[in-house]
Design a protein around this motif. Structure first.
Motif, PDB file in Angstrom:
ATOM      1  N   MET A   1       0.807  -1.220   0.000  1.00 45.65           N
ATOM      2  CA  MET A   1       0.000   0.000   0.000  1.00 45.65           C
ATOM      3  C   MET A   1       0.848   1.282   0.000  1.00 45.65           C
ATOM      4  O   MET A   1       0.326   2.354  -0.260  1.00 45.65           O
ATOM      5  N   LEU A   2       2.128   1.186   0.316  1.00 40.79           N
ATOM      6  CA  LEU A   2       3.006   2.358   0.201  1.00 40.79           C
ATOM      7  C   LEU A   2       3.877   2.301  -1.053  1.00 40.79           C
ATOM      8  O   LEU A   2       4.640   3.222  -1.318  1.00 40.79           O
ATOM      9  N   GLY A   3       3.796   1.249  -1.812  1.00 39.60           N
ATOM     10  CA  GLY A   3       4.684   1.115  -2.974  1.00 39.60           C
ATOM     11  C   GLY A   3       6.108   0.857  -2.522  1.00 39.60           C
ATOM     12  O   GLY A   3       6.347   0.228  -1.485  1.00 39.60           O
ATOM     13  N   GLU A   4       7.067   1.339  -3.322  1.00 43.20           N
ATOM     14  CA  GLU A   4       8.480   1.211  -2.956  1.00 43.20           C
ATOM     15  C   GLU A   4       8.788   2.173  -1.820  1.00 43.20           C
ATOM     16  O   GLU A   4       8.461   3.356  -1.905  1.00 43.20           O
ATOM     17  N   LEU A   5       9.460   1.694  -0.777  1.00 45.33           N
ATOM     18  CA  LEU A   5       9.763   2.570   0.362  1.00 45.33           C
ATOM     19  C   LEU A   5      10.897   3.537   0.003  1.00 45.33           C
ATOM     20  O   LEU A   5      11.908   3.134  -0.569  1.00 45.33           O
TER      21      LEU A   5
ATOM     22  N   LYS B   1       7.139  10.298  23.535  1.00 46.77           N
ATOM     23  CA  LYS B   1       6.765  10.476  22.141  1.00 46.77           C
ATOM     24  C   LYS B   1       7.595   9.542  21.276  1.00 46.77           C
ATOM     25  O   LYS B   1       8.713   9.858  20.897  1.00 46.77           O
ATOM     26  N   LEU B   2       7.022   8.414  20.954  1.00 45.40           N
ATOM     27  CA  LEU B   2       7.610   7.489  19.984  1.00 45.40           C
ATOM     28  C   LEU B   2       6.798   7.638  18.715  1.00 45.40           C
ATOM     29  O   LEU B   2       5.588   7.395  18.718  1.00 45.40           O
ATOM     30  N   ARG B   3       7.463   8.073  17.658  1.00 45.07           N
ATOM     31  CA  ARG B   3       6.735   8.347  16.416  1.00 45.07           C
ATOM     32  C   ARG B   3       7.476   7.765  15.228  1.00 45.07           C
ATOM     33  O   ARG B   3       8.696   7.789  15.189  1.00 45.07           O
ATOM     34  N   LEU B   4       6.699   7.323  14.274  1.00 46.10           N
ATOM     35  CA  LEU B   4       7.260   6.718  13.066  1.00 46.10           C
ATOM     36  C   LEU B   4       6.531   7.260  11.850  1.00 46.10           C
ATOM     37  O   LEU B   4       5.301   7.333  11.848  1.00 46.10           O
ATOM     38  N   ARG B   5       7.306   7.645  10.848  1.00 44.81           N
ATOM     39  CA  ARG B   5       6.711   7.993   9.553  1.00 44.81           C
ATOM     40  C   ARG B   5       7.470   7.225   8.486  1.00 44.81           C
ATOM     41  O   ARG B   5       8.701   7.248   8.464  1.00 44.81           O
ATOM     42  N   VAL B   6       6.732   6.563   7.604  1.00 41.55           N
ATOM     43  CA  VAL B   6       7.323   5.826   6.490  1.00 41.55           C
ATOM     44  C   VAL B   6       6.698   6.347   5.209  1.00 41.55           C
ATOM     45  O   VAL B   6       5.474   6.473   5.136  1.00 41.55           O
ATOM     46  N   SER B   7       7.540   6.664   4.244  1.00 41.93           N
ATOM     47  CA  SER B   7       7.041   7.156   2.955  1.00 41.93           C
ATOM     48  C   SER B   7       7.499   6.244   1.844  1.00 41.93           C
ATOM     49  O   SER B   7       8.659   5.830   1.812  1.00 41.93           O
TER      50      SER B   7
ATOM     51  N   ALA C   1       9.613  14.670  -1.058  1.00 36.53           N
ATOM     52  CA  ALA C   1       9.334  13.378  -1.697  1.00 36.53           C
ATOM     53  C   ALA C   1       8.543  12.432  -0.799  1.00 36.53           C
ATOM     54  O   ALA C   1       8.529  11.238  -1.032  1.00 36.53           O
ATOM     55  N   ALA C   2       7.888  12.950   0.204  1.00 40.01           N
ATOM     56  CA  ALA C   2       7.100  12.106   1.104  1.00 40.01           C
ATOM     57  C   ALA C   2       5.674  12.027   0.563  1.00 40.01           C
ATOM     58  O   ALA C   2       4.822  12.862   0.881  1.00 40.01           O
ATOM     59  N   ALA C   3       5.411  11.016  -0.225  1.00 43.46           N
ATOM     60  CA  ALA C   3       4.147  10.924  -0.963  1.00 43.46           C
ATOM     61  C   ALA C   3       2.942  11.078  -0.045  1.00 43.46           C
ATOM     62  O   ALA C   3       2.856  10.436   0.996  1.00 43.46           O
TER      63      ALA C   3
END
Lengths: 391, 391, 391, 391
Positions: free
Chosen positions: A163-167, A271-277, C264-266
């Motif tokens: 669902m995110l495609g290529e990371l 505050k533990l936070r994660l963002r993946v694009s 570039a963060a889709a």
């Protein structure tokens, strides 16, 4: 088929022993609560303290059978490994420096192991333990518990499903404020070991929370860290241990990542936070509101996934105990009523006074008030929306 | 002194029986989890179904001793009330119409009672049950569980401490979407009783969630509802039961309140929200983020109270299982690891394959990766912040 | 004393010329709106295009006097610098590579200058321009507009007032998704210059948003960056320009900082976030909800500062146009009514049809409905809370 | 085609007169800012005070031409209605009781009218004014400005497009704290008229904010209120005016609604919130974060619509001044720089000292620092991610 897959398979619960985590320890209580929550374990024995007298006393308080109330870990491992009804799983929640010897010994005696993080204090120990696990064929679980949140598992499953495609990039930060003020620890005080590098390892902030952030990144993305460039140390003057670790990473697919772990951000709780694009969108999760996962698809409105809500994937669904719209703490709200009732009942049985703070649970008076209100409400509506007095 | 006040007082856990809540029931599982969470109860028996065969089968699965595996509630009450080691507490989680007879019978046999809401389906029954509780001297708890959240208790304690001054107005709303679409229930399906007014009571939305909202208002403010003007009915065409109840209230101190309970707000999961305003400030709490309480003092910046965070009052503190910054669902994240490990261990012991979805817990490989990362990070930093490759 | 300090001092508004920013340019419109908003400028001339014919045509549309409708920037500078009522201020909003020559020329002719960021494309140019500004004694403003938000100024003022104590660490990130997909730009298309390094500078992501993040850090903390260790490049395959810049920083007081700028963060729109931690607490601000500033004092509940709310310091107060509780976009909501009315009135005057989308502003019918509702509401209440029908 | 549809149609801007709103008035400043923002009006005259001397003085300060600097509204209406270049639009922002006579007079003289809410103080006046508007054929706009927010218009458009299906229920609340403490107003103080029912109308809270909430409900849903059952009055002891209005409504399609308007919720700034539920989903909007609209479709994850973001419908798109991801206050952040620069330039021109608080805008030094940082960042990255010192 019952709701308990362990009983389905074995016809009994697993037998669990705990090492460390005496009452007063935060994480010890959490382990035992976790073991009870889904009813798949019986806690049959444990050694909660390296003080033998205390270990036996606590064992009694915990209700261990007299013949299983051990004074030392060695005794527990030896005896239980020879019992036909011996423990299946050993859970280790001691200071960092003893994770390695206890885990190695437990494996050697044939136990499955649940172990607190960090796994070891040295790299050689880590390699040796991993090798021992592989050789043993036993189950070994390291309690990076953030991977247990349903929406973290949803994130992993969404990425695995493409669902995110290529990371393309990752940002992870774990920011706490607990060490923003330098503290003198009295020797022997319960947390003094944290400030002793021999016990807590080469970098306290990395062992305490940096490994959590690192593992969260790996768990969700399925990527490994291939290179790191870091600033590690303390930002609080006079701090005896590391309280800050910032880094840039290169991941196994070539994507860059930003990494931060600190315990010196005054006033910040956890505050533990994660963002993946990726090429098709981004995901954000934050530990302080764990029942939400924000999904930012490319060129479409942002979406919010919730525990057991629409779009929940199987890996997440099996980790949800409650219906959608309720936060993961819902059973705890019930448990607070049960706990208070228990104190009230114990007081009633024993004829002793209960703690007044325990007496705030709803009673039959509240029930009566509720039914009165329901009937008055219905009566008002039936009369065309007129005012109805209550007694 | 242990961490278990029941064992401190009685030298044992309380013995609990459950009525209703067969596996598959959402709320039955929550009750049992709540009873286990703080280790103050042993679940010794129960009758989970009115089908006698099923009741016994489930009892076996739950591990009840053969001589305590009852086929009927009457049998359980009779036998347990005569045992010297009989149950202390009966927890009732059956459809609404049987709360009253089971609770009355349990009290009559001398049991303490925990009972699901709504307490009864009729006002006469509510009065009779309340009188019976008073006459019995037994503990009776109605599971308005939202009063068990630490920050709801904090709100109650802050108001009791005068932090809002004189109370001036209240707004409470409980908005769900579960009945936004009319459903045909097959007779005999597990939730069919909800659509039968004889079983679910005179107003489903009021019994299901309206009483929760009403009780939350009362619990936090300490005020009673003295008058109501209401619109109750269904907004979904063809809905067989009430799905909407809006009302204006007058509280016991003269303050006005707005009240809304609905299960017909399509797409909304579970928005239970409370705002209380007094002469010195206002408070807001919302169930979907229960670990936060917003406090709006007069003429000062808004404040956010968190579980066990700064400013926590004793009534709230005793309801917090975890350290500040962690949501109430934190033990559940641990429990998911324990649950998955249990499946893996059971598979290992039995030689059967484990569900692949159970095999996502962190292992020694993850531990090794974490220690490698910690060492590489430290090495990078020590070398002045240079790039360090990982294997 | 009026509400207009410029008229107070000069007896007139400032005369403004704009360079660049033709209709269709996003930022050009914002500049002109900003110049009008507080009524301190008259826009008297400008050259919005390097195409002379277009420049004159747009000048006519903008209503410039014929004798001030210039075809080239040189002509504007020359003529205006000799007029006794010549422009005071030149605002430059052209592609990056022309900021330097236009700013230098404007200063040379004696104009005060407002200039879009990045200031120049080369370091030598930046040094030369800064020297020229100092030598000129003219006012020079670089439009790092995020420093104009009231709560960013509040953060600066709070830190300057010591509310965070000694600064210990900073995290700043500016995350966008606009370049998550590689685009082929037709040569000559309005934004094609962005993809031409000769025009947009050595690193597009740094020029576009990295300098904003860097300046925000400096503005709020009062610290300088003394050292940097960075990863800069593109994460989108085939991207012609930089889309990612991550870095670790060492600030002038020795504190570490984390820095990230990416386009570039889709799916991410515009997440500019800043966290500053000191010995006495932390602050967080995020651009997407700019009217809030979160303050985490050491050992006290978190506080939320709002525009013009309690605790607002003077630097912030003077930057607030509206009363507390209203977001900064409030005047824009009014302006949308004014704009729509203008279209309707222009249509009425000219006898042409108005765009139907312009006809959604409230009318006298809405006013009548409101007064009817007010009277019915009062009547219902006066009658003891009974239902009142409206016509 | 220019960016200014009024100039396109008329070849000029509209000529605007303002009645009321002297400097110091909050809403007067907002009106004038709104009129300037999109450059479709020239403010050519106005009478800002009923004190003739003050009116003329303020007119001078505002820069009105001497022959258009009127002392009374009558004079303005008479003279302007006879000029060939007379005003097109009259904007009324006086105390509530004069809205009616000024609006009637303006229409009678042939002006288009923009008028603050509430439209009138009596129902008869409202009917008369509405009839006059219809008879006049003039444009009349009531400044229910919340309908001007892009996401409110998006909500209207989404509902009109059927994205919620059949509407089932509405909740609207407008909660403020400004009158939580009873204030004695000195007679003649600027806001004393609010506490005089003859001037402010029969119910202050309804006139001030209740009509906003009512109109917002109507605007977004397209429904009318057909019946109301209300509690109106004051909850603050001794309050001279209404500060609370709660009501249940029946809408024109039969749906129920909950309505609340209060100015007595201590500590609350400005919570205007709307929730609409239909057969296909629900929408929520809150004024304090106006650039977001939450959409809860039936059986799909919640979505967040943003200004100009994906899914923006035409009615919303035309109301957005800025690109997605930027809040509506973005132009204001620019305007704060322009305003500060104006003060600095005025000081430079006049040789007077500028207010030090005006001197916080970014300068060429900040520009230089940014370019230095950009180059150091690039250099660090090119050298493989090594530390680069800055001067």
């Amino acid at each position: 088929m019952t709701a308990n897959p362990v009983i389905d398979v074995l016809g009994r619960r697993l037998r669990l022993a705990v090492i460390g985590g005496a009452p007063g320890s935060f994480i010890g209580g959490v382990h035992r609560m976790a073991a009870r929550m889904d009813d798949r374990y019986d806690l049959v024995c444990g050694v909660c303290s390296s003080n033998q007298e205390k270990a036996v006393r606590v064992g009694t308080e915990m209700g261990f059978a007299p013949d299983r109330n051990y004074a030392t870990v060695d005794e527990l491992f030896d005896t239980e490994s020879r019992r036909t009804d011996g423990v299946d799983v050993v859970a280790i929640m001691t200071p960092n420096d003893s994770h390695f010897p206890y885990a190695m010994a437990a494996l050697a005696k044939g136990f499955h192991v649940i172990c607190d993080k960090p796994m070891t204090n040295t790299l050689d120990d880590a390699k040796a333990l991993h090798a021992a696990v592989l050789a043993s064929g036993k189950v070994f679980c390291l309690t990076h518990n953030y991977t247990g949140y349903p929406l973290v598992r949803q994130a992993r499953a969404m990425i695995a499903a493409g669902m995110l495609g290529e990371l393309r990039m990752v940002q992870v930060e774990y920011v706490q404020g607990g060490r923003a003020v330098r503290r003198e620890m009295a020797p022997g005080s319960p947390r003094a070991w944290k400030y002793d590098r021999a016990k807590s390892g080469p970098s306290l902030v990395m062992g305490d929370i940096g490994t959590h952030a690192h593992n969260l990144l790996r768990f969700v993305t399925g990527l490994e860290v291939k290179a790191v460039c870091a600033q590690v140390g303390s930002v609080v003057p006079g701090q005896q241990v590391d309280d800050y670790a910032g880094a840039m990473l290169r991941l196994s697919n070539g994507a860059p990542a930003m990494f931060l772990a600190t315990q010196a951000a005054a006033g910040i709780e956890n505050k533990l936070r994660l963002r993946v694009s990726g090429s098709a969108g981004s995901l954000e999760w934050q530990q302080e509101i764990p029942q939400r996962l924000e999904y930012f698809p490319l060129d479409a409105p942002a979406q919010v996934f919730t525990g057991n809500g629409p779009g929940t994937l199987p890996l997440s669904a099996r980790s949800c105990r409650i219906v959608k719209g309720h936060p993961e703490g819902f059973p705890g709200s019930f448990a607070n009523l049960y706990a208070d009732v228990a104190e009230a009942v114990a007081a009633a049985i024993s004829g002793t006074p209960a703690d007044p703070l325990a007496l705030h649970f709803p009673t039959s008076l509240d029930g009566l008030r509720g039914i009165e209100f329901m009937y008055a409400t219905i009566a008002s509506s039936k009369a065309g929306g007129t005012w109805q007095e209550l007694a």
